[in-house]
Scaffold this active site. Structure first.
Site, PDB file in Angstrom:
ATOM      1  N   TYR A  47       1.004  -1.000  -0.430  1.00  0.00           N
ATOM      2  CA  TYR A  47      -0.034  -0.015  -0.294  1.00  0.00           C
ATOM      3  C   TYR A  47       1.211   1.455   0.247  1.00  0.00           C
ATOM      4  O   TYR A  47       0.748   2.227  -0.351  1.00  0.00           O
ATOM      5  CB  TYR A  47      -0.852   0.385   1.324  1.00  0.00           C
ATOM      6  CG  TYR A  47      -1.842  -0.885   1.141  1.00  0.00           C
ATOM      7  CD1 TYR A  47      -2.529  -2.005   0.169  1.00  0.00           C
ATOM      8  CD2 TYR A  47      -2.273  -0.938   2.662  1.00  0.00           C
ATOM      9  CE1 TYR A  47      -2.764  -3.028   0.163  1.00  0.00           C
ATOM     10  CE2 TYR A  47      -3.623  -2.000   2.868  1.00  0.00           C
ATOM     11  CZ  TYR A  47      -3.907  -2.876   1.448  1.00  0.00           C
ATOM     12  OH  TYR A  47      -4.231  -4.517   2.414  1.00  0.00           O
ATOM     13  N   HIS A  60       0.659 -10.957   1.765  1.00  0.00           N
ATOM     14  CA  HIS A  60      -0.439 -10.418   1.446  1.00  0.00           C
ATOM     15  C   HIS A  60      -0.808 -11.800  -0.228  1.00  0.00           C
ATOM     16  O   HIS A  60      -2.293 -11.736   0.089  1.00  0.00           O
ATOM     17  CB  HIS A  60       0.139  -8.974   0.704  1.00  0.00           C
ATOM     18  CG  HIS A  60      -0.688  -8.310   0.545  1.00  0.00           C
ATOM     19  ND1 HIS A  60      -0.087  -7.061   0.207  1.00  0.00           N
ATOM     20  CD2 HIS A  60      -1.864  -8.409   0.149  1.00  0.00           C
ATOM     21  CE1 HIS A  60      -1.485  -5.768   0.315  1.00  0.00           C
ATOM     22  NE2 HIS A  60      -2.787  -7.310  -0.013  1.00  0.00           N
TER      23      HIS A  60
HETATM   24  N1  NAP Z   1      -5.868  -8.327   1.364  1.00  0.00           N
HETATM   25  C1  NAP Z   1      -6.093  -7.821   0.391  1.00  0.00           C
HETATM   26  O1  NAP Z   1      -6.224  -8.265  -0.965  1.00  0.00           O
HETATM   27  C2  NAP Z   1      -6.750  -6.774   0.176  1.00  0.00           C
HETATM   28  C3  NAP Z   1      -7.852  -6.989  -0.764  1.00  0.00           C
HETATM   29  C4  NAP Z   1      -8.275  -5.562  -0.896  1.00  0.00           C
HETATM   30  C5  NAP Z   1      -8.460  -4.476   0.739  1.00  0.00           C
HETATM   31  N2  NAP Z   1      -7.879  -4.712   1.485  1.00  0.00           N
HETATM   32  C6  NAP Z   1      -8.227  -4.210   2.823  1.00  0.00           C
HETATM   33  O2  NAP Z   1      -9.765  -4.157   3.603  1.00  0.00           O
HETATM   34  C7  NAP Z   1      -9.800  -2.776   3.365  1.00  0.00           C
HETATM   35  C8  NAP Z   1     -10.979  -2.310   3.288  1.00  0.00           C
HETATM   36  O3  NAP Z   1     -11.721  -2.917   1.935  1.00  0.00           O
HETATM   37  P1  NAP Z   1     -12.161  -1.742   0.407  1.00  0.00           P
HETATM   38  O4  NAP Z   1     -11.639  -0.489   1.297  1.00  0.00           O
HETATM   39  O5  NAP Z   1     -11.366  -2.424  -0.160  1.00  0.00           O
HETATM   40  O6  NAP Z   1     -13.496  -1.433   0.618  1.00  0.00           O
HETATM   41  P2  NAP Z   1     -14.966  -1.630   1.797  1.00  0.00           P
HETATM   42  O7  NAP Z   1     -14.033  -1.285   3.046  1.00  0.00           O
HETATM   43  O8  NAP Z   1     -15.151  -2.725   1.333  1.00  0.00           O
HETATM   44  O9  NAP Z   1     -15.989  -0.334   1.900  1.00  0.00           O
HETATM   45  C9  NAP Z   1     -15.481   0.666   1.394  1.00  0.00           C
HETATM   46  C10 NAP Z   1     -15.819   1.993   0.749  1.00  0.00           C
HETATM   47  O10 NAP Z   1     -17.261   1.631   1.030  1.00  0.00           O
HETATM   48  C11 NAP Z   1     -17.391   3.495   1.063  1.00  0.00           C
HETATM   49  N3  NAP Z   1     -17.935   2.947   2.601  1.00  0.00           N
HETATM   50  C12 NAP Z   1     -17.915   3.373   3.406  1.00  0.00           C
HETATM   51  N4  NAP Z   1     -18.604   2.912   4.379  1.00  0.00           N
HETATM   52  C13 NAP Z   1     -20.145   3.583   4.081  1.00  0.00           C
HETATM   53  C14 NAP Z   1     -21.119   3.773   4.701  1.00  0.00           C
HETATM   54  N5  NAP Z   1     -21.465   3.754   6.384  1.00  0.00           N
HETATM   55  N6  NAP Z   1     -22.156   4.099   3.693  1.00  0.00           N
HETATM   56  C15 NAP Z   1     -21.973   4.124   2.600  1.00  0.00           C
HETATM   57  N7  NAP Z   1     -20.443   3.937   1.918  1.00  0.00           N
HETATM   58  C16 NAP Z   1     -19.590   3.844   2.703  1.00  0.00           C
HETATM   59  C17 NAP Z   1     -16.159   4.439   0.998  1.00  0.00           C
HETATM   60  O11 NAP Z   1     -16.078   5.192   0.350  1.00  0.00           O
HETATM   61  P3  NAP Z   1     -16.139   6.498   1.236  1.00  0.00           P
HETATM   62  O12 NAP Z   1     -14.571   6.825   1.472  1.00  0.00           O
HETATM   63  O13 NAP Z   1     -16.533   7.875   0.472  1.00  0.00           O
HETATM   64  O14 NAP Z   1     -16.882   6.787   2.752  1.00  0.00           O
HETATM   65  C18 NAP Z   1     -15.306   3.128   0.366  1.00  0.00           C
HETATM   66  O15 NAP Z   1     -15.802   3.792  -1.014  1.00  0.00           O
HETATM   67  C19 NAP Z   1      -9.455  -2.486   2.250  1.00  0.00           C
HETATM   68  O16 NAP Z   1      -8.780  -0.893   2.968  1.00  0.00           O
HETATM   69  C20 NAP Z   1      -7.694  -2.948   2.822  1.00  0.00           C
HETATM   70  O17 NAP Z   1      -7.459  -2.479   4.054  1.00  0.00           O
HETATM   71  C21 NAP Z   1      -7.110  -6.350   1.176  1.00  0.00           C
END
Ligand code: NAP
Length: 287
Positions: free
Chosen positions: A48, A106
């Site tokens: 990241y 990862h």
């Molecule tokens: N290990 C891996 O390969 C891997 C891959 C992907 C992700 N991850 C980890 O998982 C974490 C979370 O996943 P993600 O960032 O992909 O997506 P997520 O948490 O599923 O979704 C984030 C999205 O949802 C929106 N959101 C958040 N809370 C909300 C609410 N209460 N109402 C409406 N919209 C909302 C956010 O927009 P706003 O910012 O506009 O609120 C953002 O666009 C990552 O940051 C990372 O740390 C790991």
């Protein structure tokens, strides 16, 4: 805040804040906001490119280090015993800490056996409190779990109402391994925020679809790391204790499962090629 006890006795918050795709420049700001609204678990990764922002926010937060749970992940370009060991020391330096709470491999590519051995050594040396995997499925997970001394404490997988990982949850239970959901809000995919089932449950409880989707995962015993760049949403995603889903509602939510992830297929050769080349393409140091 609810906690989960891992298979080695380490306790971690069930909700954390994820910082994927948050720029190195903005990361300190968003992690500071997350800590200010009450998060005590942060999920970052070498790939990241923002571990330094996490380290800066944690060290300036005024919260004791032992009250914050930091997860990071070894990237493919650091795979192999020696390289992974050096990369763990580099992560410690960037995170401004002398221990990482949870360290994951990862991606299931490259010399991940060598990486796991380096992680086991770091674990025994006290540099890491728990070790686990990310994006390891099925036989790859079982092969590593069977062959290595330290059993994975968690596996981080794409998990949300549309991808509930039931098969992996059954496999992981054999090793006491806990599921940690990445993209618990499906990153907005598949119309999650306007889904009819989620909407009708949300309106019954006077809440948002996002909160129903997250509370479902919590009630299933899954660790979640939602991301938001908006302070009010960060706070609301953390405050789900009062939302009580009935067994009928949980059953209706279980029926949203499609049985497969939406974002990433780790058996897809093109995905492997993309990830194997990712660091060369994306590392700011290579630009
Ligand atoms: N290990 C891996 O390969 C891997 C891959 C992907 C992700 N991850 C980890 O998982 C974490 C979370 O996943 P993600 O960032 O992909 O997506 P997520 O948490 O599923 O979704 C984030 C999205 O949802 C929106 N959101 C958040 N809370 C909300 C609410 N209460 N109402 C409406 N919209 C909302 C956010 O927009 P706003 O910012 O506009 O609120 C953002 O666009 C990552 O940051 C990372 O740390 C790991």
């Amino acid at each position: 805040m609810k906690t989960i006890t891992l298979n080695n006795g380490v306790v971690m918050p069930q909700i954390g804040y994820g910082v994927w795709q948050i720029s190195p420049e903005e990361c300190e700001h968003y992690v500071s906001e997350a800590l200010a609204v009450g998060y005590r678990s942060i999920d970052t990764a070498q790939a990241y490119y923002n571990e330094e922002g996490v380290g800066a926010a944690v060290s300036k937060s005024g919260v004791a280090r032992h009250d914050i749970f930091i997860t990071t992940k070894v990237w493919i370009s650091n795979a192999g015993e020696d390289k992974a060991a050096r990369s763990i020391d580099e992560s410690l330096r960037k995170l401004r800490t002398d221990y990482i709470d949870l360290l994951l491999i990862h991606q299931p590519f490259g010399d991940y056996y060598g990486t796991w051995r380096a992680m086991e050594r770091a674990y025994r040396d006290g540099k890491v409190r728990a070790i686990g995997l990310s994006n390891f499925y099925d036989a790859r997970f079982v092969d590593l779990a069977e062959n290595m001394d330290v059993k994975p404490a968690v596996v981080q997988l794409e998990t949300h109402v549309f991808s509930q990982q039931n098969k992996m949850r059954r496999l992981m239970a054999d090793y006491g391994t806990r599921l940690m959901a990445w993209s618990p809000l499906a990153r907005g995919m598949n119309g999650i925020f306007t889904n009819g089932t989620l909407q009708s449950i949300a309106s019954r409880h006077g809440t948002d679809t996002a909160h129903v989707a997250l509370k479902f995962l919590l009630d299933e015993g899954i660790i979640i790391i939602p991301q938001s760049t908006k302070r009010e949403r960060m706070a609301a995603n953390l405050a789900l204790d009062d939302l009580e889903l009935s067994s009928d509602e949980m059953e209706a939510l279980r029926r949203l499962d499609t049985g497969h992830p939406l974002a990433a297929d780790f058996n897809d050769p093109e995905m492997a090629r993309f990830l194997l080349d990712y660091d060369r393409q994306h590392n700011p140091a290579n630009r």
